[in-house]
Structure formats: structure tokens, C-alpha cells
Design a protein around this motif. Structure first.
Motif, PDB file in Angstrom:
ATOM      1  N   GLY A  43       0.984  -1.317   0.236  1.00  0.00           N
ATOM      2  CA  GLY A  43      -0.065  -0.268   0.122  1.00  0.00           C
ATOM      3  C   GLY A  43       1.040   1.100  -0.024  1.00  0.00           C
ATOM      4  O   GLY A  43       0.259   1.615  -0.946  1.00  0.00           O
ATOM      5  N   GLN A  44       2.463   1.408   0.845  1.00  0.00           N
ATOM      6  CA  GLN A  44       3.145   2.533   0.427  1.00  0.00           C
ATOM      7  C   GLN A  44       3.827   2.705  -0.642  1.00  0.00           C
ATOM      8  O   GLN A  44       3.211   3.949  -1.125  1.00  0.00           O
ATOM      9  N   VAL A  45       3.631   1.616  -1.689  1.00  0.00           N
ATOM     10  CA  VAL A  45       4.514   1.572  -2.730  1.00  0.00           C
ATOM     11  C   VAL A  45       3.660   1.874  -3.757  1.00  0.00           C
ATOM     12  O   VAL A  45       3.347   3.081  -4.715  1.00  0.00           O
ATOM     13  N   PHE A  46       2.672   1.339  -4.250  1.00  0.00           N
ATOM     14  CA  PHE A  46       1.793   1.131  -4.651  1.00  0.00           C
ATOM     15  C   PHE A  46       0.260   1.995  -5.079  1.00  0.00           C
ATOM     16  O   PHE A  46      -0.071   2.227  -5.870  1.00  0.00           O
ATOM     17  N   GLY A  47      -0.010   1.714  -3.793  1.00  0.00           N
ATOM     18  CA  GLY A  47      -1.578   2.837  -3.240  1.00  0.00           C
ATOM     19  C   GLY A  47      -2.319   1.659  -3.577  1.00  0.00           C
ATOM     20  O   GLY A  47      -2.159   0.284  -4.457  1.00  0.00           O
ATOM     21  N   PHE A  48      -3.659   1.543  -2.944  1.00  0.00           N
ATOM     22  CA  PHE A  48      -4.521   0.916  -3.157  1.00  0.00           C
ATOM     23  C   PHE A  48      -5.746   1.078  -3.919  1.00  0.00           C
ATOM     24  O   PHE A  48      -6.197   0.228  -4.517  1.00  0.00           O
ATOM     25  N   SER A  49      -5.436   2.484  -4.258  1.00  0.00           N
ATOM     26  CA  SER A  49      -6.610   3.222  -5.044  1.00  0.00           C
ATOM     27  C   SER A  49      -6.359   3.719  -6.426  1.00  0.00           C
ATOM     28  O   SER A  49      -4.952   3.434  -6.815  1.00  0.00           O
ATOM     29  N   ASP A  50      -7.057   3.039  -7.626  1.00  0.00           N
ATOM     30  CA  ASP A  50      -6.396   3.065  -8.957  1.00  0.00           C
ATOM     31  C   ASP A  50      -7.007   4.257  -9.552  1.00  0.00           C
ATOM     32  O   ASP A  50      -6.248   4.353 -10.808  1.00  0.00           O
ATOM     33  N   SER A  51      -7.409   5.746  -8.819  1.00  0.00           N
ATOM     34  CA  SER A  51      -8.032   6.594  -9.209  1.00  0.00           C
ATOM     35  C   SER A  51      -6.940   7.646  -8.824  1.00  0.00           C
ATOM     36  O   SER A  51      -5.629   7.672  -8.275  1.00  0.00           O
ATOM     37  N   THR A  52      -7.248   8.478  -9.833  1.00  0.00           N
ATOM     38  CA  THR A  52      -5.629   9.727  -9.714  1.00  0.00           C
ATOM     39  C   THR A  52      -6.054  10.494  -8.921  1.00  0.00           C
ATOM     40  O   THR A  52      -6.690  10.421  -8.387  1.00  0.00           O
ATOM     41  N   ALA A  53      -5.577  11.241  -7.816  1.00  0.00           N
ATOM     42  CA  ALA A  53      -5.528  12.164  -6.798  1.00  0.00           C
ATOM     43  C   ALA A  53      -5.544  13.389  -7.082  1.00  0.00           C
ATOM     44  O   ALA A  53      -5.836  13.944  -8.193  1.00  0.00           O
ATOM     45  N   THR A  54      -7.229  13.613  -6.232  1.00  0.00           N
ATOM     46  CA  THR A  54      -8.036  15.271  -6.992  1.00  0.00           C
ATOM     47  C   THR A  54      -7.667  16.203  -6.164  1.00  0.00           C
ATOM     48  O   THR A  54      -7.280  15.690  -5.011  1.00  0.00           O
ATOM     49  N   PRO A  55      -7.510  17.090  -7.190  1.00  0.00           N
ATOM     50  CA  PRO A  55      -6.724  18.976  -6.279  1.00  0.00           C
ATOM     51  C   PRO A  55      -7.338  18.846  -5.361  1.00  0.00           C
ATOM     52  O   PRO A  55      -8.935  18.660  -5.617  1.00  0.00           O
ATOM     53  N   PRO A  56      -6.901  19.461  -4.684  1.00  0.00           N
ATOM     54  CA  PRO A  56      -8.119  20.563  -3.639  1.00  0.00           C
ATOM     55  C   PRO A  56      -9.514  21.008  -3.959  1.00  0.00           C
ATOM     56  O   PRO A  56      -8.705  21.701  -5.183  1.00  0.00           O
ATOM     57  N   PRO A  57     -10.116  21.769  -3.557  1.00  0.00           N
ATOM     58  CA  PRO A  57     -10.886  22.709  -3.822  1.00  0.00           C
ATOM     59  C   PRO A  57     -10.442  23.865  -3.752  1.00  0.00           C
ATOM     60  O   PRO A  57      -9.717  24.276  -3.063  1.00  0.00           O
ATOM     61  N   ALA A  58     -10.592  25.040  -4.822  1.00  0.00           N
ATOM     62  CA  ALA A  58      -9.705  26.493  -4.871  1.00  0.00           C
ATOM     63  C   ALA A  58     -10.430  27.230  -3.502  1.00  0.00           C
ATOM     64  O   ALA A  58     -11.421  27.220  -4.368  1.00  0.00           O
ATOM     65  N   THR A  59     -10.231  27.530  -3.086  1.00  0.00           N
ATOM     66  CA  THR A  59     -10.576  28.259  -1.899  1.00  0.00           C
ATOM     67  C   THR A  59     -10.431  29.910  -2.691  1.00  0.00           C
ATOM     68  O   THR A  59      -9.150  29.923  -2.964  1.00  0.00           O
ATOM     69  N   PRO A  60     -11.057  30.676  -2.557  1.00  0.00           N
ATOM     70  CA  PRO A  60     -11.307  32.198  -2.788  1.00  0.00           C
ATOM     71  C   PRO A  60     -10.257  33.092  -2.301  1.00  0.00           C
ATOM     72  O   PRO A  60      -9.619  32.583  -0.883  1.00  0.00           O
ATOM     73  N   ARG A  61      -9.333  33.202  -1.963  1.00  0.00           N
ATOM     74  CA  ARG A  61      -8.298  34.272  -1.990  1.00  0.00           C
ATOM     75  C   ARG A  61      -8.059  35.442  -2.671  1.00  0.00           C
ATOM     76  O   ARG A  61      -8.745  35.763  -3.439  1.00  0.00           O
ATOM     77  N   PRO A  62      -8.025  36.189  -1.123  1.00  0.00           N
ATOM     78  CA  PRO A  62      -8.154  37.731  -1.582  1.00  0.00           C
ATOM     79  C   PRO A  62      -6.604  38.633  -2.488  1.00  0.00           C
ATOM     80  O   PRO A  62      -5.802  37.920  -2.211  1.00  0.00           O
ATOM     81  N   THR A  63      -7.823  39.238  -3.513  1.00  0.00           N
ATOM     82  CA  THR A  63      -6.068  39.587  -4.107  1.00  0.00           C
ATOM     83  C   THR A  63      -4.911  40.345  -3.761  1.00  0.00           C
ATOM     84  O   THR A  63      -6.257  41.889  -3.136  1.00  0.00           O
ATOM     85  N   ALA A  64      -4.776  41.348  -4.046  1.00  0.00           N
ATOM     86  CA  ALA A  64      -3.540  42.416  -3.882  1.00  0.00           C
ATOM     87  C   ALA A  64      -4.475  43.685  -4.158  1.00  0.00           C
ATOM     88  O   ALA A  64      -4.412  44.653  -3.682  1.00  0.00           O
ATOM     89  N   SER A  65      -5.626  43.848  -4.982  1.00  0.00           N
ATOM     90  CA  SER A  65      -6.174  44.940  -5.333  1.00  0.00           C
ATOM     91  C   SER A  65      -7.163  45.752  -4.210  1.00  0.00           C
ATOM     92  O   SER A  65      -7.675  46.123  -4.883  1.00  0.00           O
TER      93      SER A  65
END
Length: 70
Positions: A43-65
Motif C-alpha cells: 500500500g505504501q509503494v503502489f497504493g490501494f486505489s487506482d484513481s488519480t489524486a484529485t486536487p483540493p477545491p480552490a478557495t477564494p483568496r484575496p487579491t492585492a488590488s
């Protein structure tokens, strides 16, 4: 002279258990630990799931402007 209990026979001054045939060999504790370690390592080397890692949901970040409010 006393009779030995069922499943035992007398040897000199003590009783010995009569050997019985085993239908299935039991695994030792080391064998079980080795199998569990192998599964964990797999499980450490090959992993148990065959799905690809999903990116975390984008959180809104304050902009510099954006103006800073007090």
C-alpha cells in the motif's frame, strides 16, 4: 497403577499428550505479522486505489488590488 486420561499416555513419571493429526496447518504469529507488513508495504509503494489524486477545491483568496477595510 492409574490409567492415563483420554488423549494422554504415561511416560515414566509423567503424562504426555497424544499427537493428533491436524487438518489445516495454523499460521504462526510471525507469518501473520509478515503478511500484514507485506500488505502495508504494498500500500505504501503502489497504493490501494487506482484513481488519480484529485486536487483540493480552490478557495477564494484575496487579491492585492482589493481595498483593506477596517
Amino acid at each position: 497403577m492409574s490409567k492415563a486420561p483420554d488423549g494422554f499416555y504415561k511416560v515414566r513419571a509423567h503424562y504426555r499428550r497424544r499427537p493428533t493429526p491436524r487438518n489445516a496447518k495454523r499460521m504462526s504469529g510471525w507469518t501473520v505479522a509478515g503478511l500484514l507488513a507485506g500488505v502495508w508495504l504494498w500500500g505504501q509503494v503502489f497504493g490501494f486505489s487506482d484513481s488519480t489524486a484529485t486536487p483540493p477545491p480552490a478557495t477564494p483568496r484575496p487579491t492585492a488590488s482589493s481595498p483593506a477595510h477596517r
